[in-house]
Design a protein around this motif. Structure first.
Motif, PDB file in Angstrom:
ATOM      1  N   CYS A 235       0.838  -1.199   0.000  1.00  0.00           N
ATOM      2  CA  CYS A 235       0.000   0.000   0.000  1.00  0.00           C
ATOM      3  C   CYS A 235       0.873   1.248   0.000  1.00  0.00           C
ATOM      4  CB  CYS A 235      -0.919  -0.018   1.220  1.00  0.00           C
ATOM      5  SG  CYS A 235      -2.163   1.301   1.253  1.00  0.00           S
ATOM      6  N   LEU A 236       1.912   1.247   0.839  1.00  0.00           N
ATOM      7  CA  LEU A 236       2.844   2.370   0.866  1.00  0.00           C
ATOM      8  C   LEU A 236       3.559   2.505  -0.471  1.00  0.00           C
ATOM      9  CD1 LEU A 236       4.458   4.567   2.385  1.00  0.00           C
ATOM     10  CD2 LEU A 236       6.033   2.761   3.110  1.00  0.00           C
ATOM     11  N   GLY A 237       4.007   1.378  -1.028  1.00  0.00           N
ATOM     12  CA  GLY A 237       4.715   1.411  -2.300  1.00  0.00           C
ATOM     13  C   GLY A 237       3.869   1.972  -3.419  1.00  0.00           C
TER      14      GLY A 237
ATOM     15  N   TYR B  40      -4.984   5.932  12.282  1.00  0.00           N
ATOM     16  CA  TYR B  40      -4.532   7.079  11.508  1.00  0.00           C
ATOM     17  C   TYR B  40      -3.636   6.626  10.355  1.00  0.00           C
ATOM     18  CZ  TYR B  40      -6.070   9.910  15.514  1.00  0.00           C
ATOM     19  OH  TYR B  40      -6.806  10.493  16.505  1.00  0.00           O
ATOM     20  N   ALA B  41      -2.726   5.702  10.669  1.00  0.00           N
ATOM     21  CA  ALA B  41      -1.785   5.229   9.666  1.00  0.00           C
ATOM     22  C   ALA B  41      -2.508   4.530   8.516  1.00  0.00           C
ATOM     23  CB  ALA B  41      -0.769   4.285  10.308  1.00  0.00           C
ATOM     24  N   VAL B  42      -3.461   3.663   8.842  1.00  0.00           N
ATOM     25  CA  VAL B  42      -4.222   2.954   7.804  1.00  0.00           C
ATOM     26  C   VAL B  42      -4.981   3.947   6.937  1.00  0.00           C
ATOM     27  CG1 VAL B  42      -6.137   1.381   7.394  1.00  0.00           C
ATOM     28  CG2 VAL B  42      -4.422   0.811   9.122  1.00  0.00           C
ATOM     29  N   SER B  43      -5.634   4.925   7.562  1.00  0.00           N
ATOM     30  CA  SER B  43      -6.421   5.912   6.819  1.00  0.00           C
ATOM     31  C   SER B  43      -5.554   6.704   5.859  1.00  0.00           C
ATOM     32  CB  SER B  43      -7.123   6.867   7.797  1.00  0.00           C
ATOM     33  OG  SER B  43      -7.984   6.170   8.670  1.00  0.00           O
ATOM     34  N   VAL B  44      -4.386   7.150   6.330  1.00  0.00           N
ATOM     35  CA  VAL B  44      -3.501   7.949   5.489  1.00  0.00           C
ATOM     36  C   VAL B  44      -2.966   7.127   4.320  1.00  0.00           C
ATOM     37  CG1 VAL B  44      -1.274   9.139   5.410  1.00  0.00           C
ATOM     38  CG2 VAL B  44      -2.856   9.564   7.302  1.00  0.00           C
TER      39      VAL B  44
ATOM     40  N   LEU C  46      -3.778   7.828   0.474  1.00  0.00           N
ATOM     41  CA  LEU C  46      -2.655   8.163  -0.404  1.00  0.00           C
ATOM     42  C   LEU C  46      -2.636   7.272  -1.638  1.00  0.00           C
ATOM     43  CD1 LEU C  46       0.062   9.745  -0.783  1.00  0.00           C
ATOM     44  CD2 LEU C  46       1.168   7.797   0.333  1.00  0.00           C
ATOM     45  N   SER C  47      -2.794   5.965  -1.435  1.00  0.00           N
ATOM     46  CA  SER C  47      -2.748   5.033  -2.553  1.00  0.00           C
ATOM     47  C   SER C  47      -3.873   5.304  -3.550  1.00  0.00           C
ATOM     48  CB  SER C  47      -2.849   3.594  -2.043  1.00  0.00           C
ATOM     49  OG  SER C  47      -1.770   3.277  -1.207  1.00  0.00           O
ATOM     50  N   VAL C  48      -5.085   5.445  -3.047  1.00  0.00           N
ATOM     51  CA  VAL C  48      -6.247   5.645  -3.923  1.00  0.00           C
ATOM     52  C   VAL C  48      -6.142   6.970  -4.670  1.00  0.00           C
ATOM     53  CG1 VAL C  48      -8.743   5.948  -3.989  1.00  0.00           C
ATOM     54  CG2 VAL C  48      -7.742   4.174  -2.526  1.00  0.00           C
ATOM     55  N   SER C  49      -5.789   8.042  -3.938  1.00  0.00           N
ATOM     56  CA  SER C  49      -5.778   9.372  -4.553  1.00  0.00           C
ATOM     57  C   SER C  49      -4.651   9.528  -5.578  1.00  0.00           C
ATOM     58  CB  SER C  49      -5.657  10.451  -3.473  1.00  0.00           C
ATOM     59  OG  SER C  49      -4.453  10.302  -2.748  1.00  0.00           O
TER      60      SER C  49
ATOM     61  N   TYR D 168       3.789   7.116   8.460  1.00  0.00           N
ATOM     62  CA  TYR D 168       2.629   6.260   8.693  1.00  0.00           C
ATOM     63  C   TYR D 168       2.919   4.820   8.267  1.00  0.00           C
ATOM     64  CZ  TYR D 168       0.463  10.790   9.275  1.00  0.00           C
ATOM     65  OH  TYR D 168       0.184  12.061   9.719  1.00  0.00           O
ATOM     66  N   GLY D 169       3.666   4.650   7.188  1.00  0.00           N
ATOM     67  CA  GLY D 169       4.015   3.298   6.764  1.00  0.00           C
ATOM     68  C   GLY D 169       4.909   2.597   7.764  1.00  0.00           C
ATOM     69  N   SER D 170       5.962   3.271   8.221  1.00  0.00           N
ATOM     70  CA  SER D 170       6.894   2.645   9.158  1.00  0.00           C
ATOM     71  C   SER D 170       6.245   2.394  10.511  1.00  0.00           C
ATOM     72  CB  SER D 170       8.141   3.521   9.327  1.00  0.00           C
ATOM     73  OG  SER D 170       7.802   4.829   9.743  1.00  0.00           O
TER      74      SER D 170
END
Length: 253
Positions: A140-142, A223-227, A231-234, A202-204
């Protein structure tokens, strides 16, 4: 779908014969963890077994580095003359974008195979659920970071120097002003306000929470999951729109 797989393999087979850059990244990671990480963990106080914390940070930086490479790869296609060829193929722009994303996902999986395995062995006492959740978080972060770089890559069609300067500066800020190497609690106040804007924070923190690190050092996982999801979707959505509207007719030199 078969056309997409063929395109993905068309690009991957040249990069994996042989996969020197992946093996080099593995070796660098192993040296950093076994030598530098072991040394610095003797100096850092306030965190139990800092080498574990450091190993997760390295995995996050590898994820970020490869995600950035995906955007640069798109620019390289333009300057090498491959982008016009890809645009001439009988596939939609959305499929072309999906091809780039899937290629990045395969490269990320290969790149993280050894570093993530070593990190999980160092931490130990894990469950299949935590391992799967960790992998999903990294992907997700990637994809989120890759979406940012793909969106920025269109700057390169106007000025490749400007693109390089922006990506380099952004990379430094996102890594240094984050919790990749140090918990948010330990950062100076002037760094803390900047760190909350870095997706790597948020990823780490989410990966460390999943792997059982002390939650008092970390941001709240919701918070981390939401961000990360936002980020991925947007960013991927923005990249898809840009591919549809801007890539046609750009100058590739």
């Amino acid at each position: 779908m078969s056309n997409i797989i063929r395109l993905v393999w068309f690009d991957l087979k040249t990069e994996l014969k042989p996969p020197v850059w992946i093996i080099t990244e593995w070796v660098v990671f192993l040296v950093q963890v076994s030598v530098y990480g072991a040394m610095i963990s003797q100096l850092v106080t306030g965190i139990d077994n800092y080498n574990r914390f450091f190993a997760v940070g390295l995995v996050i930086m590898i994820t970020f580095g490869l995600a950035s490479h995906i955007g640069r790869h798109f620019v390289e296609h333009a300057h090498e003359g491959r982008l016009p060829h890809l645009l001439s193929l009988p596939i939609s722009r959305s499929k072309l974008f999906l091809t780039i994303a899937l290629q990045g996902g395969v490269e990320l999986a290969l790149m993280l195979a050894v570093p993530l395995t070593v990190t999980l062995l160092i931490i130990g006492n894990l469950t299949w659920i935590s391992v799967v959740a960790c992998v999903l978080t990294l992907f997700c972060l990637g994809f989120g970071v890759a979406g940012v770089m793909l969106a920025l890559s269109f700057i390169a069609f106007k000025s490749s120097d400007l693109y390089t300067a922006i990506v380099t500066g952004l990379s430094i800020i996102m890594i240094r002003f984050s919790t990749v190497l140090y918990p948010l609690l330990f950062l100076p106040p002037q760094y803390t306000s900047a760190a909350v804007f870095s997706p790597l924070t948020y990823g780490s923190d989410l990966v460390r929470f999943i792997l059982g690190f002390d939650p008092s050092y970390l941001l709240h996982p919701l918070y981390a999951v939401s961000v990360l999801v936002a980020l991925s979707v947007s960013t991927l959505g923005l990249g898809l729109i840009l591919v549809q509207r801007l890539v046609e007719g750009v100058k590739s030199a």
